[in-house]
Design a protein around this motif. Structure first.
Motif, PDB file in Angstrom:
ATOM      1  N   ASP A 173      -0.942 -24.542 -32.753  1.00  0.00           N
ATOM      2  CA  ASP A 173      -1.649 -25.824 -32.799  1.00  0.00           C
ATOM      3  C   ASP A 173      -1.456 -26.649 -31.530  1.00  0.00           C
ATOM      4  O   ASP A 173      -2.094 -27.680 -31.350  1.00  0.00           O
ATOM      5  CB  ASP A 173      -1.178 -26.642 -34.008  1.00  0.00           C
ATOM      6  N   LYS A 174      -0.547 -26.213 -30.668  1.00  0.00           N
ATOM      7  CA  LYS A 174      -0.283 -26.982 -29.435  1.00  0.00           C
ATOM      8  C   LYS A 174      -1.064 -26.445 -28.238  1.00  0.00           C
ATOM      9  O   LYS A 174      -0.997 -26.995 -27.152  1.00  0.00           O
ATOM     10  CB  LYS A 174       1.217 -26.961 -29.128  1.00  0.00           C
ATOM     11  N   ILE A 175      -1.778 -25.341 -28.448  1.00  0.00           N
ATOM     12  CA  ILE A 175      -2.528 -24.733 -27.344  1.00  0.00           C
ATOM     13  C   ILE A 175      -3.998 -25.127 -27.497  1.00  0.00           C
ATOM     14  O   ILE A 175      -4.597 -24.904 -28.558  1.00  0.00           O
ATOM     15  CB  ILE A 175      -2.397 -23.183 -27.370  1.00  0.00           C
ATOM     16  N   ASP A 176      -4.579 -25.710 -26.441  1.00  0.00           N
ATOM     17  CA  ASP A 176      -5.963 -26.183 -26.548  1.00  0.00           C
ATOM     18  C   ASP A 176      -6.978 -25.052 -26.494  1.00  0.00           C
ATOM     19  O   ASP A 176      -8.016 -25.123 -27.131  1.00  0.00           O
ATOM     20  CB  ASP A 176      -6.249 -27.185 -25.414  1.00  0.00           C
ATOM     21  N   PHE A 177      -6.684 -24.013 -25.706  1.00  0.00           N
ATOM     22  CA  PHE A 177      -7.650 -22.909 -25.619  1.00  0.00           C
ATOM     23  C   PHE A 177      -6.940 -21.593 -25.321  1.00  0.00           C
ATOM     24  O   PHE A 177      -6.149 -21.505 -24.391  1.00  0.00           O
ATOM     25  CB  PHE A 177      -8.695 -23.178 -24.526  1.00  0.00           C
ATOM     26  N   ILE A 178      -7.269 -20.585 -26.128  1.00  0.00           N
ATOM     27  CA  ILE A 178      -6.711 -19.238 -25.914  1.00  0.00           C
ATOM     28  C   ILE A 178      -7.846 -18.359 -25.390  1.00  0.00           C
ATOM     29  O   ILE A 178      -8.838 -18.120 -26.097  1.00  0.00           O
ATOM     30  CB  ILE A 178      -6.176 -18.641 -27.239  1.00  0.00           C
ATOM     31  N   ILE A 236      -1.925 -23.483 -17.469  1.00  0.00           N
ATOM     32  CA  ILE A 236      -2.328 -22.239 -18.125  1.00  0.00           C
ATOM     33  C   ILE A 236      -1.146 -21.267 -18.165  1.00  0.00           C
ATOM     34  O   ILE A 236      -0.582 -20.912 -17.130  1.00  0.00           O
ATOM     35  CB  ILE A 236      -3.550 -21.634 -17.395  1.00  0.00           C
ATOM     36  N   PHE A 237      -0.782 -20.882 -19.369  1.00  0.00           N
ATOM     37  CA  PHE A 237       0.398 -20.039 -19.569  1.00  0.00           C
ATOM     38  C   PHE A 237       0.018 -18.579 -19.764  1.00  0.00           C
ATOM     39  O   PHE A 237      -0.952 -18.257 -20.452  1.00  0.00           O
ATOM     40  CB  PHE A 237       1.144 -20.467 -20.852  1.00  0.00           C
ATOM     41  N   ASP A 238       0.852 -17.716 -19.215  1.00  0.00           N
ATOM     42  CA  ASP A 238       0.882 -16.330 -19.642  1.00  0.00           C
ATOM     43  C   ASP A 238       1.737 -16.329 -20.915  1.00  0.00           C
ATOM     44  O   ASP A 238       2.475 -17.284 -21.160  1.00  0.00           O
ATOM     45  CB  ASP A 238       1.545 -15.505 -18.524  1.00  0.00           C
ATOM     46  N   LEU A 239       1.633 -15.289 -21.722  1.00  0.00           N
ATOM     47  CA  LEU A 239       2.413 -15.272 -22.967  1.00  0.00           C
ATOM     48  C   LEU A 239       3.704 -14.463 -22.810  1.00  0.00           C
ATOM     49  O   LEU A 239       4.812 -14.997 -22.827  1.00  0.00           O
ATOM     50  CB  LEU A 239       1.552 -14.692 -24.099  1.00  0.00           C
ATOM     51  N   GLY A 289      -3.680 -24.129 -21.719  1.00  0.00           N
ATOM     52  CA  GLY A 289      -4.479 -22.925 -21.970  1.00  0.00           C
ATOM     53  C   GLY A 289      -3.586 -21.696 -21.988  1.00  0.00           C
ATOM     54  O   GLY A 289      -2.454 -21.720 -21.489  1.00  0.00           O
ATOM     55  N   LEU A 290      -4.107 -20.618 -22.571  1.00  0.00           N
ATOM     56  CA  LEU A 290      -3.365 -19.358 -22.571  1.00  0.00           C
ATOM     57  C   LEU A 290      -4.214 -18.285 -21.898  1.00  0.00           C
ATOM     58  O   LEU A 290      -5.390 -18.105 -22.235  1.00  0.00           O
ATOM     59  CB  LEU A 290      -3.027 -18.927 -24.003  1.00  0.00           C
ATOM     60  N   ALA A 291      -3.607 -17.592 -20.933  1.00  0.00           N
ATOM     61  CA  ALA A 291      -4.293 -16.491 -20.235  1.00  0.00           C
ATOM     62  C   ALA A 291      -3.459 -15.225 -20.390  1.00  0.00           C
ATOM     63  O   ALA A 291      -2.819 -14.769 -19.454  1.00  0.00           O
ATOM     64  CB  ALA A 291      -4.485 -16.830 -18.760  1.00  0.00           C
ATOM     65  N   SER A 292      -3.468 -14.703 -21.611  1.00  0.00           N
ATOM     66  CA  SER A 292      -2.739 -13.464 -21.876  1.00  0.00           C
ATOM     67  C   SER A 292      -3.754 -12.369 -22.120  1.00  0.00           C
ATOM     68  O   SER A 292      -4.793 -12.621 -22.737  1.00  0.00           O
ATOM     69  CB  SER A 292      -1.869 -13.640 -23.123  1.00  0.00           C
ATOM     70  N   VAL A 293      -3.453 -11.157 -21.659  1.00  0.00           N
ATOM     71  CA  VAL A 293      -4.370 -10.050 -21.973  1.00  0.00           C
ATOM     72  C   VAL A 293      -4.008  -9.400 -23.313  1.00  0.00           C
ATOM     73  O   VAL A 293      -4.585  -8.397 -23.692  1.00  0.00           O
ATOM     74  CB  VAL A 293      -4.448  -8.984 -20.851  1.00  0.00           C
ATOM     75  N   PHE A 344      -7.818 -15.779 -16.188  1.00  0.00           N
ATOM     76  CA  PHE A 344      -7.475 -17.150 -15.781  1.00  0.00           C
ATOM     77  C   PHE A 344      -8.740 -18.003 -15.618  1.00  0.00           C
ATOM     78  O   PHE A 344      -8.754 -19.184 -15.977  1.00  0.00           O
ATOM     79  CB  PHE A 344      -6.645 -17.131 -14.482  1.00  0.00           C
ATOM     80  N   ILE A 345      -9.787 -17.379 -15.086  1.00  0.00           N
ATOM     81  CA  ILE A 345     -11.063 -18.102 -14.944  1.00  0.00           C
ATOM     82  C   ILE A 345     -11.583 -18.490 -16.331  1.00  0.00           C
ATOM     83  O   ILE A 345     -12.032 -19.618 -16.567  1.00  0.00           O
ATOM     84  CB  ILE A 345     -12.095 -17.224 -14.180  1.00  0.00           C
ATOM     85  N   GLU A 346     -11.468 -17.560 -17.282  1.00  0.00           N
ATOM     86  CA  GLU A 346     -11.930 -17.806 -18.656  1.00  0.00           C
ATOM     87  C   GLU A 346     -11.093 -18.922 -19.320  1.00  0.00           C
ATOM     88  O   GLU A 346     -11.629 -19.760 -20.047  1.00  0.00           O
ATOM     89  CB  GLU A 346     -11.865 -16.494 -19.456  1.00  0.00           C
ATOM     90  N   ALA A 347      -9.790 -18.935 -19.057  1.00  0.00           N
ATOM     91  CA  ALA A 347      -8.930 -19.975 -19.644  1.00  0.00           C
ATOM     92  C   ALA A 347      -9.315 -21.363 -19.095  1.00  0.00           C
ATOM     93  O   ALA A 347      -9.425 -22.326 -19.856  1.00  0.00           O
ATOM     94  CB  ALA A 347      -7.460 -19.673 -19.361  1.00  0.00           C
ATOM     95  N   ALA A 348      -9.545 -21.451 -17.781  1.00  0.00           N
ATOM     96  CA  ALA A 348      -9.933 -22.743 -17.183  1.00  0.00           C
ATOM     97  C   ALA A 348     -11.299 -23.183 -17.728  1.00  0.00           C
ATOM     98  O   ALA A 348     -11.496 -24.351 -18.081  1.00  0.00           O
ATOM     99  CB  ALA A 348      -9.968 -22.631 -15.659  1.00  0.00           C
ATOM    100  N   ARG A 349     -12.216 -22.214 -17.835  1.00  0.00           N
ATOM    101  CA  ARG A 349     -13.545 -22.527 -18.371  1.00  0.00           C
ATOM    102  C   ARG A 349     -13.429 -23.087 -19.788  1.00  0.00           C
ATOM    103  O   ARG A 349     -14.032 -24.095 -20.141  1.00  0.00           O
ATOM    104  CB  ARG A 349     -14.419 -21.250 -18.370  1.00  0.00           C
ATOM    105  N   GLY A 350     -12.618 -22.411 -20.610  1.00  0.00           N
ATOM    106  CA  GLY A 350     -12.450 -22.834 -22.004  1.00  0.00           C
ATOM    107  C   GLY A 350     -11.846 -24.228 -22.127  1.00  0.00           C
ATOM    108  O   GLY A 350     -12.110 -24.945 -23.091  1.00  0.00           O
ATOM    109  N   LEU A 351     -11.053 -24.606 -21.143  1.00  0.00           N
ATOM    110  CA  LEU A 351     -10.458 -25.956 -21.155  1.00  0.00           C
ATOM    111  C   LEU A 351     -11.436 -26.978 -20.572  1.00  0.00           C
ATOM    112  O   LEU A 351     -11.175 -28.178 -20.607  1.00  0.00           O
ATOM    113  CB  LEU A 351      -9.159 -25.976 -20.333  1.00  0.00           C
ATOM    114  N   GLY A 352     -12.530 -26.489 -19.999  1.00  0.00           N
ATOM    115  CA  GLY A 352     -13.529 -27.375 -19.383  1.00  0.00           C
ATOM    116  C   GLY A 352     -13.040 -27.929 -18.052  1.00  0.00           C
ATOM    117  O   GLY A 352     -13.403 -29.052 -17.671  1.00  0.00           O
ATOM    118  N   LEU A 353     -12.219 -27.156 -17.343  1.00  0.00           N
ATOM    119  CA  LEU A 353     -11.622 -27.654 -16.095  1.00  0.00           C
ATOM    120  C   LEU A 353     -11.987 -26.800 -14.894  1.00  0.00           C
ATOM    121  O   LEU A 353     -12.222 -25.601 -15.013  1.00  0.00           O
ATOM    122  CB  LEU A 353     -10.094 -27.672 -16.226  1.00  0.00           C
ATOM    123  N   ASP A 354     -11.998 -27.441 -13.710  1.00  0.00           N
ATOM    124  CA  ASP A 354     -12.125 -26.703 -12.458  1.00  0.00           C
ATOM    125  C   ASP A 354     -10.792 -26.014 -12.183  1.00  0.00           C
ATOM    126  O   ASP A 354      -9.731 -26.600 -12.422  1.00  0.00           O
ATOM    127  CB  ASP A 354     -12.367 -27.675 -11.292  1.00  0.00           C
TER     128      ASP A 354
END
Ligand code: B16
Ligand code: MG
Length: 213
Positions: free
Chosen positions: A131-136, A6-9, A112-116, A152-162
């Motif tokens: 197109d290379k980012i699975d979930f923003i 999960i990346f910050d921008l 994933g992207l976790a930018s505010v 960050f919790i929202e980014a992990a959720r969007g990727l379907g990951l723990d």
């Protein structure tokens, strides 16, 4: 096992902090407030409205402005900021990030992207990375900005990951604190974290594997 990164921008994928600074500085001086680069450091990872409030507090004038005034000032800053982003292009991607993203994708790890930043999709589009980012993660959907862990919790959720199967990458203290608050493993670029690197050019799955002992 790492299943998602999960990346910050701002400060990790591209350096938009310099444009935020220019636009905030112009707005602040219009209001008779002086801010310098040190002050700007503290705005990294902080939402647009909270950044504006910090600047007005810094000038001891926050109570002079109504809710509507604040909305209008934040909008002015954003219009100025977006103009500064007009020429943003592939060459503005920070060192090593494109190769790292390709390596992650080649290894079937999600991104994933976790930018505010509410401008994140537009910025990623200009950089040719969208197109290379699975979930923003959408900052409008989370209640609290960094250092709260929500984005960050929202980014992990969007990727379907723990959370335990993810690693986050940040350049700001507030962002590393946000990851710590939800027990996400953290990589800090120029900032202390579970793993500290000095530059984005050092990022690789091998370097991050150190975290996966
Ligand atoms: P916007 P990040 C953050 O991005 C910036 O670091 C911060 O300076 C900015 O105020 C915030 O985004 C909001 O950005 O005005 O574009 O919605 O570091 O979380 O990627
Ligand atoms: Mg950042």
């Amino acid at each position: 096992m790492i299943k998602g990164i999960i990346f910050d921008l701002d400060g990790v994928i591209t350096d938009t902090a310099k444009f935020h600074y220019k636009a905030w500085k112009r707005l602040a001086s219009r209001l008779g407030i002086d801010i310098d680069e040190d002050f700007n450091e503290g705005l990294k990872g902080v939402s647009r409205m909270d950044s504006l409030k910090r600047i007005l507090e810094h000038g001891n004038v926050l109570d002079k402005y109504s809710r509507e005034d604040l909305e209008a000032l934040a909008e002015d800053k954003n219009e100025d900021y977006k103009k500064l982003l007009e020429d943003l292009k592939k060459e503005d991607i920070l060192d090593g990030i494109e190769d790292f993203i390709n390596e992650i994708r080649y290894n079937n790890i999600k991104i994933g992207l976790a930018s505010v930043s509410k401008n994140a999709p537009m910025i990623l589009d200009k950089l040719g990375l969208i197109d290379k980012i699975d979930f923003i993660a959408d900052p409008a959907k989370v209640e609290k900005g960094k250092p709260a862990p929500d984005i960050f919790i929202e980014a992990a959720r969007g990727l379907g990951l723990d959370i335990k199967d993810t690693i986050g990458i940040e350049d700001a203290r507030s962002g590393v604190d946000a990851m710590k608050a939800c027990n996400m493993r953290s990589v800090g670029i120029g900032v202390d974290a579970d793993l500290r690197l000095e530059s984005t050019s050092q990022l690789s799955l091998d370097t991050l594997g150190i975290l996966d002992k």
